[in-house]
Scaffold this motif. Structure first.
Motif, PDB file in Angstrom:
ATOM      1  N   VAL A 103       0.832  -1.204   0.000  1.00 58.95           N
ATOM      2  CA  VAL A 103       0.000   0.000   0.000  1.00 58.95           C
ATOM      3  C   VAL A 103       0.869   1.258   0.000  1.00 58.95           C
ATOM      4  CG1 VAL A 103      -0.246   0.104   2.529  1.00 58.95           C
ATOM      5  CG2 VAL A 103      -2.019   1.090   1.062  1.00 58.95           C
ATOM      6  N   ARG A 104       2.048   1.189   0.648  1.00 52.75           N
ATOM      7  CA  ARG A 104       2.954   2.355   0.647  1.00 52.75           C
ATOM      8  C   ARG A 104       3.405   2.690  -0.763  1.00 52.75           C
ATOM      9  NH1 ARG A 104       7.991   1.225   3.833  1.00 52.75           N
ATOM     10  NH2 ARG A 104       7.713  -0.781   2.840  1.00 52.75           N
ATOM     11  N   VAL A 105       3.782   1.675  -1.523  1.00 50.11           N
ATOM     12  CA  VAL A 105       4.208   1.900  -2.906  1.00 50.11           C
ATOM     13  C   VAL A 105       3.045   2.449  -3.725  1.00 50.11           C
ATOM     14  CG1 VAL A 105       4.967   0.755  -5.034  1.00 50.11           C
ATOM     15  CG2 VAL A 105       6.062   0.191  -2.845  1.00 50.11           C
TER      16      VAL A 105
ATOM     17  N   ALA B 191       9.138  -4.507   6.837  1.00 45.15           N
ATOM     18  CA  ALA B 191       8.431  -3.278   7.205  1.00 45.15           C
ATOM     19  C   ALA B 191       9.339  -2.050   7.167  1.00 45.15           C
ATOM     20  CB  ALA B 191       7.825  -3.432   8.595  1.00 45.15           C
ATOM     21  N   ALA B 192      10.641  -2.252   7.323  1.00 44.60           N
ATOM     22  CA  ALA B 192      11.579  -1.125   7.354  1.00 44.60           C
ATOM     23  C   ALA B 192      12.199  -0.824   5.989  1.00 44.60           C
ATOM     24  CB  ALA B 192      12.684  -1.421   8.366  1.00 44.60           C
TER      25      ALA B 192
ATOM     26  N   PRO C 255       6.434  15.670   2.630  1.00 46.94           N
ATOM     27  CA  PRO C 255       7.193  16.578   3.505  1.00 46.94           C
ATOM     28  C   PRO C 255       8.624  16.772   3.022  1.00 46.94           C
ATOM     29  CG  PRO C 255       7.007  14.421   4.524  1.00 46.94           C
ATOM     30  CD  PRO C 255       6.150  14.382   3.289  1.00 46.94           C
ATOM     31  N   ALA C 256       9.211  17.907   3.359  1.00 48.58           N
ATOM     32  CA  ALA C 256      10.631  18.124   3.095  1.00 48.58           C
ATOM     33  C   ALA C 256      11.441  17.162   3.965  1.00 48.58           C
ATOM     34  CB  ALA C 256      11.005  19.561   3.402  1.00 48.58           C
ATOM     35  N   MET C 257      12.599  16.795   3.499  1.00 47.04           N
ATOM     36  CA  MET C 257      13.462  15.894   4.275  1.00 47.04           C
ATOM     37  C   MET C 257      13.845  16.567   5.600  1.00 47.04           C
ATOM     38  SD  MET C 257      14.835  12.920   2.681  1.00 47.04           S
ATOM     39  CE  MET C 257      16.627  12.912   2.722  1.00 47.04           C
ATOM     40  N   SER C 258      13.726  15.837   6.679  1.00 50.14           N
ATOM     41  CA  SER C 258      14.089  16.357   7.995  1.00 50.14           C
ATOM     42  C   SER C 258      15.605  16.369   8.161  1.00 50.14           C
ATOM     43  CB  SER C 258      13.482  15.475   9.077  1.00 50.14           C
ATOM     44  OG  SER C 258      14.027  14.166   9.024  1.00 50.14           O
TER      45      SER C 258
ATOM     46  N   GLU D 277      10.982  11.558   1.981  1.00 48.86           N
ATOM     47  CA  GLU D 277      10.307  10.778   3.018  1.00 48.86           C
ATOM     48  C   GLU D 277       8.819  10.764   2.712  1.00 48.86           C
ATOM     49  OE1 GLU D 277      11.654  11.349   7.323  1.00 48.86           O
ATOM     50  OE2 GLU D 277      12.530  13.097   6.353  1.00 48.86           O
ATOM     51  N   PHE D 278       8.213   9.600   2.808  1.00 47.68           N
ATOM     52  CA  PHE D 278       6.781   9.471   2.535  1.00 47.68           C
ATOM     53  C   PHE D 278       6.199   8.459   3.510  1.00 47.68           C
ATOM     54  CE2 PHE D 278       3.192   7.486   0.215  1.00 47.68           C
ATOM     55  CZ  PHE D 278       2.408   8.622   0.033  1.00 47.68           C
ATOM     56  N   GLU D 279       5.243   8.913   4.308  1.00 46.47           N
ATOM     57  CA  GLU D 279       4.630   8.044   5.325  1.00 46.47           C
ATOM     58  C   GLU D 279       5.703   7.333   6.150  1.00 46.47           C
ATOM     59  OE1 GLU D 279       1.691   5.547   3.476  1.00 46.47           O
ATOM     60  OE2 GLU D 279       0.497   7.254   2.806  1.00 46.47           O
ATOM     61  N   GLU D 280       6.685   8.136   6.587  1.00 45.42           N
ATOM     62  CA  GLU D 280       7.797   7.678   7.437  1.00 45.42           C
ATOM     63  C   GLU D 280       8.689   6.645   6.755  1.00 45.42           C
ATOM     64  OE1 GLU D 280       6.118   6.454  11.161  1.00 45.42           O
ATOM     65  OE2 GLU D 280       5.452   8.478  11.686  1.00 45.42           O
ATOM     66  N   THR D 281       8.626   6.605   5.436  1.00 39.04           N
ATOM     67  CA  THR D 281       9.483   5.704   4.660  1.00 39.04           C
ATOM     68  C   THR D 281      10.401   6.531   3.760  1.00 39.04           C
ATOM     69  OG1 THR D 281       7.790   3.983   4.632  1.00 39.04           O
ATOM     70  CG2 THR D 281       9.528   3.828   2.970  1.00 39.04           C
TER      71      THR D 281
END
Length: 321
Positions: free
Chosen positions: A112-114, A141-142, A171-174, A206-210
């Motif tokens: 689903v992330r992809v 998962a990681a 989001p912009a990269m942290s 970064e997208f959905e913490e990935t």
């Protein structure tokens, strides 16, 4: 492509290219690392079947993931006939070729992330896919999402990512993620200089913490853009020069045509310096000089860590100062 029997090297098969994966007769899985695959496939061993392995494929077979040094040690012990500057697997030993652009439907269907990430990148069918563990069904998962995009479509995706970040969709990269990338790369330049160069590349996010990458690969009509092979080593050099063509600067190796009295191209074999400079900019580059026919090229990334080797855009650094 099915998994029965060996793969013939014939003219009806699409060429094996960078960021494809292959599987040999023993179930070992390799990441293709070269475009020059005419005689044997240039690749790096990534996954070995092991009963206690930490990864499991879609059929339930367990694998262990090998890092760069471990993979060379394993090949040296178990398949020394494959040993070269990369691992060279003969076509007769290959039972399956995994192609990102052909497998993307299967990858998106189970991740689903992809699926969500791809929904933000409207690109032509056949111009993109996922490489890495997702391609082989060995993700966990990681796992990062390694998007591979072919030819000119890559620059479309790059523009799309820039707009998505500006709009707040992605989001912009942290700073924490930039630190993680910097520590993984261990470059010869400062953290501030690294981030300054990286922020304008728009090839990761970064997208959905990935974490995800946008990885450039040449399209099938342009696989011979750079003559393959290692040249005669002439020594080390540091040069300052103007980039005249950066159209393959996000490739692997990255290629910069330059206006220099002795050096005609600067190549980087480390991802750290891909997309490092734009056409028209002045760069400083340090590496190893090789003779290629009538030309001399400066090679950056002659070792895995590229110690003492770098490319910086002096134009960028001076404009930000």
């Amino acid at each position: 492509m099915g998994s029965g029997g060996s793969i013939p090297q014939d003219t009806t098969m699409k060429p094996v290219r960078l960021r494809d994966f292959i599987e040999d007769r023993d179930g070992c899985i390799y990441a293709v690392s070269n475009y020059d695959n005419s005689d044997r496939i240039g690749c790096i061993l990534r996954y070995v079947p092991e009963p206690a392995g930490e990864r499991t494929d879609l059929s339930g077979r367990r694998y262990r993931k090998y890092d760069f040094a471990e993979s060379f040690a394993w090949i040296r012990e178990h398949k020394p006939e494959y040993l070269d500057t990369v691992h060279r697997v003969p076509y007769s030993d290959v039972v399956r070729v995994y192609k990102p652009e052909e497998e993307i439907g299967h990858v998106a269907a189970r991740s689903v992330r992809v699926r969500r990430l791809l929904s933000h990148f409207p690109l032509p069918a056949g111009s993109f896919g996922c490489t890495g563990s997702l391609l082989c069904g060995l993700e966990n998962a990681a796992s990062d999402i390694d998007m591979v995009i072919y030819g000119d479509a890559w620059f479309t995706a790059q523009r799309q990512l820039r707009h998505l970040v500006a709009a707040g969709v992605i989001p912009a990269m942290s700073e924490g993620m930039w630190r993680k990338v910097y520590e993984k790369r261990v470059p010869e330049i400062s953290f501030d200089a690294f981030v300054l160069h990286e922020q304008r590349k728009w090839n990761r996010g970064e997208f959905e913490e990935t974490y995800f990458d946008l990885l450039y690969t040449r399209d099938y009509g342009n696989l011979d853009a750079v003559p393959p092979g290692k040249g005669e080593v002439l020594g080390r050099a540091t040069i300052e020069t103007t980039v005249t063509d950066a159209s393959l600067s996000f490739d692997s190796p990255s290629v910069y045509a330059v206006d220099h009295p002795e050096i005609s191209r600067v190549l980087s074999f480390t991802h750290t310096y891909s997309g490092q400079a734009l056409a028209g900019e002045i760069i400083e580059a340090r590496g190893v000089v090789e003779r290629h026919g009538d030309e001399r090229w400066l090679i950056v990334g002659t070792t895995r860590e590229a110690k003492g080797e770098y490319i910086i855009s002096k134009t960028l650094l001076e404009s930000s100062g």
